[in-house]
Design a protein around this motif. Structure first.
Motif, PDB file in Angstrom:
ATOM      1  N   SER A   5       0.862  -1.182   0.000  1.00  0.00           N
ATOM      2  CA  SER A   5       0.000   0.000   0.000  1.00  0.00           C
ATOM      3  C   SER A   5       0.901   1.235   0.000  1.00  0.00           C
ATOM      4  N   PHE A   6       0.359   2.343  -0.493  1.00  0.00           N
ATOM      5  CA  PHE A   6       1.147   3.569  -0.595  1.00  0.00           C
ATOM      6  C   PHE A   6       1.217   4.229   0.775  1.00  0.00           C
ATOM      7  N   ARG A   7       2.250   3.942   1.498  1.00  0.00           N
ATOM      8  CA  ARG A   7       2.476   4.543   2.799  1.00  0.00           C
ATOM      9  C   ARG A   7       3.871   5.165   2.807  1.00  0.00           C
ATOM     10  N   ARG A  24       1.855  12.374   0.068  1.00  0.00           N
ATOM     11  CA  ARG A  24       0.795  12.473  -0.920  1.00  0.00           C
ATOM     12  C   ARG A  24       0.445  13.954  -1.109  1.00  0.00           C
ATOM     13  N   LEU A  25       0.428  14.405  -2.346  1.00  0.00           N
ATOM     14  CA  LEU A  25       0.172  15.813  -2.657  1.00  0.00           C
ATOM     15  C   LEU A  25      -1.329  16.089  -2.682  1.00  0.00           C
ATOM     16  N   THR A  26      -1.662  17.402  -2.763  1.00  0.00           N
ATOM     17  CA  THR A  26      -3.073  17.795  -2.714  1.00  0.00           C
ATOM     18  C   THR A  26      -3.856  17.320  -3.926  1.00  0.00           C
ATOM     19  N   SER A  29      -1.595  12.878  -6.231  1.00  0.00           N
ATOM     20  CA  SER A  29      -0.404  12.180  -6.714  1.00  0.00           C
ATOM     21  C   SER A  29       0.536  11.854  -5.558  1.00  0.00           C
ATOM     22  N   ILE A  30       1.480  10.968  -5.866  1.00  0.00           N
ATOM     23  CA  ILE A  30       2.458  10.506  -4.874  1.00  0.00           C
ATOM     24  C   ILE A  30       3.800  11.136  -5.196  1.00  0.00           C
ATOM     25  N   GLN A  31       4.459  11.648  -4.179  1.00  0.00           N
ATOM     26  CA  GLN A  31       5.789  12.202  -4.354  1.00  0.00           C
ATOM     27  C   GLN A  31       6.824  11.220  -3.835  1.00  0.00           C
ATOM     28  N   LEU A  32       7.782  10.875  -4.713  1.00  0.00           N
ATOM     29  CA  LEU A  32       8.870   9.967  -4.363  1.00  0.00           C
ATOM     30  C   LEU A  32      10.179  10.724  -4.403  1.00  0.00           C
ATOM     31  N   ARG A  43       1.282   9.714 -10.361  1.00  0.00           N
ATOM     32  CA  ARG A  43      -0.022   9.273  -9.872  1.00  0.00           C
ATOM     33  C   ARG A  43       0.009   7.782  -9.523  1.00  0.00           C
ATOM     34  N   GLU A  44      -0.901   7.397  -8.642  1.00  0.00           N
ATOM     35  CA  GLU A  44      -0.946   6.000  -8.190  1.00  0.00           C
ATOM     36  C   GLU A  44      -1.147   5.052  -9.356  1.00  0.00           C
ATOM     37  N   ALA A  45      -2.038   5.426 -10.289  1.00  0.00           N
ATOM     38  CA  ALA A  45      -2.314   4.534 -11.427  1.00  0.00           C
ATOM     39  C   ALA A  45      -1.068   4.296 -12.256  1.00  0.00           C
TER      40      ALA A  45
END
Length: 653
Positions: A5-7, A24-26, A29-32, A43-45
């Motif tokens: 999971s995205f944690r 996680r941005l507003t 999307s996910i920031q790595l 993005r998660e997708a």
């Protein structure tokens, strides 16, 4: 199947680079973040799609089990008191100097002001203007006293090992210290010194390596992570259990929603009053209501825990306790625990997967729930009370064996054992009813008896319509043939008119289903195939069997067998057998007796007269030929026989 999971802290691998999930941005999307600090917003997708085609690989092994904590800067109280005092002193100087006007950081301007402040606060060692400049620079950033604290906690020795020494130490720790055989730390030091010695033998003097000292190695090993140390020396399962994380508890919202049951050996030796022999250490099976923490039932036996132990405990838990408390007039407190419950939580042992337990729970309408293996925390309520009863009650009884040999020391448990089985039942019942159920429980904030009373107001309890059926359901089942003396179970005979009526109705080869009970061998239940129901049959010897437990009965039988097998008893029995064999042998080989019987038969004399003794010196006259009859008489012509005398005075033809 593995999942993720995205944690925060989740690690991905992309083209030999590691990326960590930062936030996680507003926009969703996910920031790595890469190892070099590069950021990547995706993005998660897209992440899932790239994982599917292999462009991204989820590195679960190096990802944290949970999100890393959000760290908050420490406050002044977290520092040692000397450092706190020094920081407060510096703050006082800065505040008083600032109160005198704008600071000019020159020695000529600051020195008089510093002396004035030192005189005001009574400081004999005022700081220099350079120190005031440094303090002000640090204090101006956040105006916090913690900025003035010396970071002396970061001081200490620094290891100056070469990579080669580090590799040797790491290998020695992995192969010796983190071994299931649990070698001592001294073995690690010896291994390091040996490896360094082997390396130095193959090198010239100018390239020699110096082995770390024993104290340095001990300090290094003391800094190892305790989880890894426990996992290496005791196994990962032990380490996980020891350092398990508790994030919540099993909660029950109403009375008898969840009942937990477990077993424990009682650390006390018990003896039988009838056999006068020790029975050994008993096992306690105990059930507790999770909502009220009320102990609803218990069972004490001397066999290893089984489905019957659980069933016997359930029978007491379901049925009212009035009849039980009548046996102990000194117990004046009520024990209100009774009624059917919803879920029964027990161990995952093979003996508890028996069909008898599953069928009984189906009859009761109780859901049977097994805990995962090696997870006692799933039924923590009953685990805790089992420890309490051993420490608060059992260890105070005479004959206790304590928890281990070290704790027992020189206490002679066998010779001091004076608790009978009936007394143990009395003591445990009294402790449960009048002490445990009435003591305030820290988990619920009140005594279990009061919590039970509150729960009864909110729920209607259900009771068995036929209480006797509960005992029949939970009894041992077997099959026996009916004889004129009834049926025989465990060496005891049971008979009555109803049983013999079945025999007359179905014949001598009738076999019936029998239910017998461990807590009382004075009666059994027999299944009537005609009425499709059970009826009670009492033991013939009620004076012996009434109220006697099966374990006591087996002990008495074993004692009788042992007494009959004593050497002196066996020797006397063998002597009597030899005497009987000699008597039979003498009678079978007596020529005199055999001769007399043979003569008596041939002469037509009964055997009784043949045994009569002859008078000494008596002689029979010789037989003279009889006068022959004339042929006209029609009689047979007699034949004359010669007569000889035997050695014993008799005659024979």
């Amino acid at each position: 199947m593995r999942r993720f999971s995205f944690r925060r802290g989740l690690r991905f691998l992309r083209q030999q680079r590691a990326w960590l999930v930062v936030r996680r941005l507003t926009d969703g999307s996910i920031q790595l973040e890469a190892e070099d600090g590069e950021l990547w917003n995706v993005r998660e997708a897209d992440v899932i799609r790239q994982c599917a085609i292999g462009e991204l690989v989820v590195d679960l092994e190096n990802s944290p089990d949970c999100a890393p904590p959000v760290l908050i800067s420490r406050d002044l109280s977290s520092y040692p008191e000397p450092l706190q005092a020094r920081a407060l002193r510096r703050q006082m100087y800065l505040q008083r100097l600032r109160a005198k006007g704008p600071l000019v950081f020159t020695a000529k301007a600051l020195t008089p002001l510093i002396r004035e402040v030192a005189a005001e606060i009574g400081d004999r060692t005022p700081p220099s203007p350079v120190s005031i400049y440094r303090w002000n620079y640090r204090y101006s950033v956040g105006s916090s006293v913690t900025d003035l604290v010396d970071h002396r906690d970061r001081l200490g020795r620094r290891r100056r090992w070469s990579p080669e020494i580090q590799e040797i130490v790491t290998m020695a720790i992995d192969t010796i210290l983190l071994h299931k055989q649990r070698h001592p730390r001294k073995a690690v030091c010896d291994k390091v010194v040996h490896q360094v010695t082997q390396i130095n033998r193959a090198r010239p003097p100018e390239n020699q390596v110096t082995a770390p000292s024993r104290a340095t190695l001990y300090r290094y090993m003391a800094c190892l992570e305790d989880y890894e140390l426990t996992a290496g020396r005791h196994g990962k399962a032990v380490a996980d259990r020891h350092y398990r994380m508790v994030l919540g508890t099993q909660k029950a919202e109403r009375l008898l929603e969840r009942v937990e049951i477990d077993h424990t050996p009682l650390n006390v030796l018990v003896f039988c009053t009838k056999a006068k022999l020790p029975l050994g250490k008993p096992w306690l099976t105990l059930a507790i209501d999770k909502y009220s923490r009320m102990i609803v039932g218990f069972y004490i036996g001397f066999h290893t825990p089984s489905a019957y132990s659980v069933l016997s405990c359930l029978a007491q838990a379901i049925l009212p306790k009035e009849d039980l408390l009548k046996l102990y007039p000194d117990i004046t407190t009520r024990w209100p625990a009774r009624g059917f419950f919803e879920v029964l939580v027990c161990d995952n042992g093979m003996e508890l997967h028996a069909s008898a337990l599953a069928m009984a729970c189906e009859d009761f309408g109780v859901q049977l729930q097994f805990c995962p293996a090696m997870t006692p925390e799933y039924k923590g309520a009953v685990e805790r009370v089992l420890k309490t009863i051993n420490h608060d009650l059992i260890h105070r009884l005479p004959g206790t064996v304590f928890s281990n040999v070290t704790e027992r020391c020189e206490y002679d448990s066998e010779n001091l054992a004076c608790i009978s089985f009936d007394t143990l039942l009395h003591v445990v019942t009294k402790w449960i009813v009048e002490i445990y159920n009435q003591t305030p429980h820290r988990g619920i904030g009140m005594p279990p008896a009061k919590k039970w009373e509150m729960g009864e107001r909110e729920r209607i309890l259900e009771y068995p319509a036929e209480p006797a059926q509960v005992r029949v359901i939970l009894a041992h089942c077997t099959e026996r043939r009916v004889f004129h003396y009834g049926v025989e179970v465990n060496g005891l005979r049971y008979n009555n008119a109803d049983l013999q009526l079945l025999r007359r109705r179905h014949g001598e080869d009738l076999r019936v289903t029998v239910k017998y009970h461990e807590d009382d061998v004075g009666y059994i239940h027999v299944f009537d195939p005609d009425h499709k129901a059970y009826f009670e049959v009492q033991a013939i010897d009620q004076g012996y069997a009434a109220g006697l437990r099966l374990i006591q009965h087996e002990l008495i039988r074993a004692k009788l067998r042992k007494e009959n097998e004593k050497p002196e008893a066996l020797a006397a029995l063998l002597a009597k057998k030899h005497e009987l064999q000699d008597l039979i042998h003498t009678a079978a080989h007596s020529r005199k007796m055999a001769t007399r019987k043979r003569k008596a038969v041939m002469k037509g004399v009964d055997s009784a007269s043949a045994h009569k003794p002859k008078s000494i010196g008596s002689r029979r006259p010789k037989t003279t030929p009889a006068t022959p009859l004339p042929p006209s008489a029609g009689g047979p012509v007699p034949q004359f026989k010669s007569v000889r005398r035997d050695h014993d005075g008799g005659e024979s033809a």
